[in-house]
Design a protein around this motif. Structure first.
Motif, PDB file in Angstrom:
ATOM      1  N   MET A   1       0.856  -1.194   0.000  1.00  0.00           N
ATOM      2  CA  MET A   1       0.000   0.000   0.000  1.00  0.00           C
ATOM      3  C   MET A   1       0.880   1.227   0.000  1.00  0.00           C
ATOM      4  N   GLY A   2       0.577   2.208  -0.847  1.00  0.00           N
ATOM      5  CA  GLY A   2       1.435   3.367  -0.993  1.00  0.00           C
ATOM      6  C   GLY A   2       1.109   4.448  -0.002  1.00  0.00           C
ATOM      7  N   ILE A   3       1.961   5.465   0.039  1.00  0.00           N
ATOM      8  CA  ILE A   3       1.786   6.584   0.946  1.00  0.00           C
ATOM      9  C   ILE A   3       0.488   7.304   0.670  1.00  0.00           C
ATOM     10  N   ALA A   4       0.142   7.426  -0.603  1.00  0.00           N
ATOM     11  CA  ALA A   4      -1.065   8.161  -0.962  1.00  0.00           C
ATOM     12  C   ALA A   4      -2.323   7.425  -0.567  1.00  0.00           C
ATOM     13  N   GLN A   5      -2.166   6.176  -0.088  1.00  0.00           N
ATOM     14  CA  GLN A   5      -3.338   5.386   0.272  1.00  0.00           C
ATOM     15  C   GLN A   5      -3.504   5.271   1.781  1.00  0.00           C
ATOM     16  N   THR A   6      -2.768   6.025   2.567  1.00  0.00           N
ATOM     17  CA  THR A   6      -2.791   5.887   4.017  1.00  0.00           C
ATOM     18  C   THR A   6      -3.890   6.737   4.626  1.00  0.00           C
ATOM     19  N   ALA A   7      -5.118   6.314   4.415  1.00  0.00           N
ATOM     20  CA  ALA A   7      -6.284   6.936   5.047  1.00  0.00           C
ATOM     21  C   ALA A   7      -6.311   8.430   4.850  1.00  0.00           C
ATOM     22  N   GLY A   8      -6.005   8.851   3.613  1.00  0.00           N
ATOM     23  CA  GLY A   8      -6.142  10.265   3.297  1.00  0.00           C
ATOM     24  C   GLY A   8      -5.000  11.120   3.803  1.00  0.00           C
ATOM     25  N   LEU A   9      -3.837  10.517   4.087  1.00  0.00           N
ATOM     26  CA  LEU A   9      -2.734  11.322   4.589  1.00  0.00           C
ATOM     27  C   LEU A   9      -2.234  12.293   3.538  1.00  0.00           C
ATOM     28  N   THR A  10      -2.185  11.863   2.297  1.00  0.00           N
ATOM     29  CA  THR A  10      -1.808  12.748   1.203  1.00  0.00           C
ATOM     30  C   THR A  10      -2.785  12.519   0.065  1.00  0.00           C
ATOM     31  N   ALA A  11      -2.892  13.497  -0.774  1.00  0.00           N
ATOM     32  CA  ALA A  11      -3.843  13.413  -1.880  1.00  0.00           C
ATOM     33  C   ALA A  11      -3.228  12.633  -3.015  1.00  0.00           C
ATOM     34  N   ALA A  12      -3.921  11.639  -3.483  1.00  0.00           N
ATOM     35  CA  ALA A  12      -3.432  10.835  -4.606  1.00  0.00           C
ATOM     36  C   ALA A  12      -3.673  11.584  -5.897  1.00  0.00           C
ATOM     37  N   GLU A 175       5.184  12.401  11.100  1.00  0.00           N
ATOM     38  CA  GLU A 175       4.435  13.119  12.125  1.00  0.00           C
ATOM     39  C   GLU A 175       2.944  13.105  11.828  1.00  0.00           C
ATOM     40  N   LEU A 176       2.598  13.254  10.567  1.00  0.00           N
ATOM     41  CA  LEU A 176       1.193  13.208  10.179  1.00  0.00           C
ATOM     42  C   LEU A 176       0.595  11.831  10.468  1.00  0.00           C
ATOM     43  N   GLY A 177       1.380  10.769  10.255  1.00  0.00           N
ATOM     44  CA  GLY A 177       0.907   9.430  10.552  1.00  0.00           C
ATOM     45  C   GLY A 177       0.668   9.229  12.037  1.00  0.00           C
ATOM     46  N   ARG A 178       1.559   9.760  12.858  1.00  0.00           N
ATOM     47  CA  ARG A 178       1.359   9.649  14.308  1.00  0.00           C
ATOM     48  C   ARG A 178       0.115  10.404  14.746  1.00  0.00           C
ATOM     49  N   VAL A 179      -0.103  11.592  14.156  1.00  0.00           N
ATOM     50  CA  VAL A 179      -1.299  12.360  14.487  1.00  0.00           C
ATOM     51  C   VAL A 179      -2.550  11.588  14.081  1.00  0.00           C
ATOM     52  N   ALA A 180      -2.469  10.852  12.979  1.00  0.00           N
ATOM     53  CA  ALA A 180      -3.617  10.071  12.511  1.00  0.00           C
ATOM     54  C   ALA A 180      -3.835   8.800  13.323  1.00  0.00           C
ATOM     55  N   GLY A 181      -2.935   8.520  14.272  1.00  0.00           N
ATOM     56  CA  GLY A 181      -3.123   7.375  15.147  1.00  0.00           C
ATOM     57  C   GLY A 181      -2.480   6.095  14.674  1.00  0.00           C
ATOM     58  N   TRP A 185       4.281  -0.156  13.562  1.00  0.00           N
ATOM     59  CA  TRP A 185       4.237  -1.071  12.420  1.00  0.00           C
ATOM     60  C   TRP A 185       3.464  -0.468  11.257  1.00  0.00           C
ATOM     61  N   GLN A 186       2.373   0.217  11.530  1.00  0.00           N
ATOM     62  CA  GLN A 186       1.594   0.859  10.464  1.00  0.00           C
ATOM     63  C   GLN A 186       2.385   1.984   9.816  1.00  0.00           C
ATOM     64  N   LEU A 187       3.157   2.724  10.618  1.00  0.00           N
ATOM     65  CA  LEU A 187       4.016   3.768  10.043  1.00  0.00           C
ATOM     66  C   LEU A 187       5.033   3.167   9.079  1.00  0.00           C
ATOM     67  N   VAL A 188       5.619   2.047   9.492  1.00  0.00           N
ATOM     68  CA  VAL A 188       6.615   1.399   8.641  1.00  0.00           C
ATOM     69  C   VAL A 188       5.970   0.867   7.373  1.00  0.00           C
ATOM     70  N   ARG A 189       4.827   0.183   7.538  1.00  0.00           N
ATOM     71  CA  ARG A 189       4.197  -0.484   6.390  1.00  0.00           C
ATOM     72  C   ARG A 189       3.548   0.503   5.425  1.00  0.00           C
ATOM     73  N   ARG A 190       2.956   1.574   5.952  1.00  0.00           N
ATOM     74  CA  ARG A 190       2.180   2.473   5.106  1.00  0.00           C
ATOM     75  C   ARG A 190       2.936   3.718   4.670  1.00  0.00           C
ATOM     76  N   ILE A 191       3.993   4.076   5.383  1.00  0.00           N
ATOM     77  CA  ILE A 191       4.675   5.327   5.063  1.00  0.00           C
ATOM     78  C   ILE A 191       6.149   5.104   4.743  1.00  0.00           C
ATOM     79  N   VAL A 192       6.894   4.451   5.661  1.00  0.00           N
ATOM     80  CA  VAL A 192       8.342   4.382   5.500  1.00  0.00           C
ATOM     81  C   VAL A 192       8.741   3.527   4.305  1.00  0.00           C
ATOM     82  N   LEU A 193       8.281   2.267   4.265  1.00  0.00           N
ATOM     83  CA  LEU A 193       8.683   1.388   3.167  1.00  0.00           C
ATOM     84  C   LEU A 193       8.155   1.855   1.807  1.00  0.00           C
ATOM     85  N   PRO A 194       6.889   2.282   1.685  1.00  0.00           N
ATOM     86  CA  PRO A 194       6.476   2.856   0.395  1.00  0.00           C
ATOM     87  C   PRO A 194       7.277   4.089   0.011  1.00  0.00           C
ATOM     88  N   GLY A 195       7.622   4.926   1.010  1.00  0.00           N
ATOM     89  CA  GLY A 195       8.422   6.109   0.707  1.00  0.00           C
ATOM     90  C   GLY A 195       9.823   5.763   0.247  1.00  0.00           C
TER      91      GLY A 195
END
Length: 282
Positions: A1-12, A175-181, A185-195
């Motif tokens: 799953m890419g960064i743009a798909q992390t529950a609306g964190l960034t606009a795809a 930081e945005l991911g932490r604010v989103a809760g 592991w979710q930060l790594v899977r949804r933000i770090v590795l896709p990034g």
């Protein structure tokens, strides 16, 4: 799953319209990319037929093609090619997996970097030919030594690009991911590795080229199969057409493997805004 798909964190980016045709210039650029190789091939054939190039020094492409057909008919070329592909695939799988694991550990942990990075960089500086005698002592002349050399060559590009990709992830996204809760592991899977994925795939493309370079060195070890063996055997009998053929085979495999890596980029980086914009511009 890419960064743009992390529950609306960034606009795809908006998906391209279905059925949209590529710009007219795309086919022209593709044709242009093949122009120089074709012109070089034609000039090579003309100079060889005119006698400017000696057949013992550089045989004509038509002669190389005829030799390839002869070796295919004998079953030698495809057999040796299959053996080399298996060696390269095994070495790439082992070295790539190890490089990714080490790169992930070092990218996330300063302690792991202190423990591992200096030693890895020291080993990376050792040329293949310098390590060859020790590899023969360790593994003899069996398949293990050849696969080990390919694995060693593949490990470093993937390791370095994995570390670089992880370290270059935008802290604002974390930081945005932490604010989103999101938990760790979710930060790594949804933000770090896709990034880090664009950098990792760049390492894969480079590692594919290094894998074949390492395989050429590895197949100089006493062997009776493989493209490298075919070239070494041809050298003993001054069969220049076979030597040129093996070089062409290595080049074609390099082009095909790079095309596979590009296909992976197109599939796995659809979410990336920069990559999407580049694809839309084609």
């Amino acid at each position: 799953m890419g960064i743009a798909q992390t529950a609306g964190l960034t606009a795809a980016p908006a998906p391209p319209r279905r059925g949209a045709r590529p710009r007219p210039g795309a086919r022209g650029l593709l044709a242009l990319s093949w122009l120089a190789p074709l012109v070089l091939l034609a000039a090579w054939e003309v100079l060889a037929r005119a006698g400017v190039l000696s057949p013992q020094v550089l045989p004509a492409p038509s002669r190389v093609a005829a030799k390839a057909w002869e070796l295919i008919g004998e079953g030698r070329l495809l057999t040796d090619l299959g053996v080399s592909l298996l060696r390269a695939a095994a070495g790439f799988a082992i070295g790539g997996s190890l490089g990714f694991a080490l790169g992930t550990a070092v990218g996330f942990s300063r302690v792991a970097e202190a423990l591992l990075d200096r030693s890895i960089q020291m080993v990376r500086a050792v040329p293949f030919l310098a390590a060859l005698p020790l590899v023969i002592v360790w593994f003899g002349v069996d398949e293990g030594g050849k696969i080990f050399l390919v694995s060693l060559g593949v490990l470093f590009p993937i390791y370095i690009n994995t570390v670089l990709g992880i370290r270059q992830v935008d802290p604002k996204l974390l930081e945005l991911g932490r604010v989103a809760g999101l938990d760790t592991w979710q930060l790594v899977r949804r933000i770090v590795l896709p990034g880090a994925l664009p950098s990792i795939l760049a390492g894969v493309r480079y590692a594919l080229a290094v894998a074949w370079l390492a395989l050429v060195v590895a197949e100089t070890i006493a062997t009776t199969r493989g493209i490298g063996f075919l070239a070494m055997d041809a050298r003993e009998f001054l069969q220049t057409d076979v030597i040129v053929l093996t070089i062409v085979v290595y080049a074609l495999i390099g082009v095909l493997s790079d095309a596979v890596a590009r296909a992976l980029e197109r599939r796995w980086l659809r979410w990336h805004p920069n990559y999407a914009a580049r694809e839309a511009a084609r």
